[in-house]
Write an enzyme that holds these catalytic residues in place. Structure first.
Site, PDB file in Angstrom:
ATOM      1  N   GLU A  40       0.823  -1.213   0.000  1.00 44.84           N
ATOM      2  CA  GLU A  40       0.000   0.000   0.000  1.00 44.84           C
ATOM      3  C   GLU A  40       0.858   1.265   0.000  1.00 44.84           C
ATOM      4  OE1 GLU A  40      -3.002   0.402  -0.628  1.00 44.84           O
ATOM      5  OE2 GLU A  40      -3.564  -1.711  -0.639  1.00 44.84           O
ATOM      6  N   TYR A 123      -6.562   6.827   3.782  1.00 48.49           N
ATOM      7  CA  TYR A 123      -6.707   5.789   2.769  1.00 48.49           C
ATOM      8  C   TYR A 123      -5.969   4.511   3.160  1.00 48.49           C
ATOM      9  CZ  TYR A 123      -5.491   2.675  -0.834  1.00 48.49           C
ATOM     10  OH  TYR A 123      -5.283   1.496  -1.483  1.00 48.49           O
ATOM     11  N   ASP A 141      -9.845   5.775  -2.454  1.00 45.87           N
ATOM     12  CA  ASP A 141      -8.651   6.175  -3.194  1.00 45.87           C
ATOM     13  C   ASP A 141      -9.083   6.824  -4.508  1.00 45.87           C
ATOM     14  OD1 ASP A 141      -9.494   4.024  -4.738  1.00 45.87           O
ATOM     15  OD2 ASP A 141      -7.464   3.654  -5.423  1.00 45.87           O
TER      16      ASP A 141
END
Length: 294
Positions: A40, A123, A141
DNA sequence: GAGACGTGGCC
DNA sequence: TGGCCAAGTCT
C-alpha cells in the site's frame, strides 16, 4: 446524494472482480499484513508494474517489520530504488520500528492504530484494515472516487479534494458484512484501475454500465475547475532526485563534488541538498562527505 | 487547503 | 512533444 446499501451495486461488481481481478502477490492467500502494508505504501502514486519487482525484493529481504527495523533507514531508501517519493521509504522504516515498539512486531489491525503510524493516512489505514484484516472501512482512493463520481454522481471526475459527501457516499455503499465489505472495496478499486479508468474508460466491459449515472447522462465531459498539472523539469524535486540517485548508487559516502555535478545551478542545488538533510534522507558526515542515513 | 514531494509510461 | 496520470501524506 444518498444511495442505500444495495446488492444491486454489490453483486455485479463482486462477480466481475472474481472473474477479472489481477493476480497480484499482495492479494495471495499467503500474503501477510506486513506484505499488504508494504504494498500500500509503495502503490501510493506509483503504478503496479513498477512496484512489483521492488515489493518482491523487500519482502524477501525484510519478511517482517522487525527485520526492516533492525537495519539503518538508509538501507530502506537504497532499496526503494526509483519508485519515487523516497520519504515513503523513510516512513515505512519508521513504521516498522513503531510496530516493533508499540505492537510487539505485529502489524496492528485497527484503523486508529494504523493511522497513528508514520506515512499512513486515512486511505492506507482503511486499505490495510480491509485487505489484510477483512475489516469494514470506506476505502476512498483515486480509483474509488472516480468510479463513484461516475456511477452515482454522473460526473466524469471527482472533485479536486475529497469531500465529506464522498466519504458518506462510500460508507453508505459498504456491504454490512465486514469480509464482504473488504472484498467490495478492493473490487471497486480494481474496477477503477482496469475499466473505469481516468482516460478512455472501457464502458463496454463495465458490469454496472446499466446503472451508471454518468452513462445515462450521456457521459458529459468534466466541466469543473482545471485539474492540477504537475511540472517537474527544473524543479527542486528533480534536483533532489538527482542527488539521491548518486547516493543510492554509491557504495558508501560521497564527496560534495560528486553531488555537485548532477545540477548546474548552485543556489537550487544547495537548497535541495539542505532539504534532503532536513528530511532525513541524506546524512552529512563529520568529514564533509554525504551518505544515506544510518 | 494549497503546495511540495519522484519517476516513468502513455496517447 | 508534452501534459496527464499512477492504491496519498504531510505541512
Amino acid at each position: 446524494m444518498q444511495i442505500p446499501n444495495s446488492p444491486a451495486y454489490h453483486d455485479p461488481i463482486l462477480a466481475w472482480y472474481e472473474a477479472n481481478a489481477r493476480d497480484l502477490p499482495w492479494r495471495a492467500p499467503d500474503a501477510t499484513p506486513w506484505g499488504v502494508l508494504v504494498s500500500e505504501i509503495m502503490l501510493q502514486q506509483t503504478p503496479v508494474a513498477r512496484v512489483l519487482p521492488v515489493w518482491r525484493e523487500w519482502l524477501e529481504r525484510w519478511p517482517e517489520p522487525a527485520a526492516l527495523a533492525a537495519e539503518p533507514s538508509g538501507e530502506a531508501v537504497r532499496a526503494w530504488g526509483r519508485l519515487g517519493y523516497p520519504r515513503r521509504a523513510l516512513r515505512l522504516h519508521a513504521s516498522a520500528a513503531a510496530i516493533v515498539e508499540r505492537h510487539g512486531g505485529e502489524v496492528p489491525s485497527s484503523h486508529d492504530d494504523l493511522l497513528a503510524l508514520p506515512g499512513i493516512g486515512a486511505y492506507t489505514a482503511a486499505a490495510v484494515a480491509s485487505f489484510a484484516f477483512r475489516g469494514r472501512h470506506a476505502v476512498l482512493d483515486t480509483n474509488v472516487r472516480r468510479v463513484l463520481a461516475r456511477l452515482v454522481s454522473a460526473e466524469e471526475y471527482p472533485p479536486r479534494s475529497q469531500t465529506r459527501a464522498e466519504v458518506r457516499l462510500a460508507e453508505s455503499l459498504l456491504p454490512l458484512d465486514p469480509p464482504t465489505a473488504a472484498r467490495w472495496s478492493v473490487a471497486v478499486m480494481e474496477l477503477g484501475a482496469l475499466v473505469c479508468t481516468a482516460r478512455s474508460p472501457r464502458c463496454v466491459d463495465c458490469p454496472v454500465l446499466a446503472r451508471c449515472a454518468w452513462q445515462r447522462a450521456g457521459r458529459p465531459a468534466y466541466d469543473g475547475p482545471p485539474r492540477k498539472g504537475q511540472t517537474y523539469a527544473g524543479t527542486d524535486r528533480q534536483c533532489r532526485g538527482r542527488i539521491l540517485e548518486v547516493l543510492r548508487n554509491a557504495e558508501g559516502p560521497v564527496r560534495k563534488p560528486e553531488l555537485d555535478v548532477v545540477w548546474s545551478e548552485p543556489v537550487q542545488r544547495e537548497r535541495a541538498l539542505d532539504a534532503l538533510i532536513a528530511d532525513g534522507l541524506v546524512d552529512p558526515l563529520d568529514d564533509g562527505r554525504y551518505a544515506l542515513p544510518g
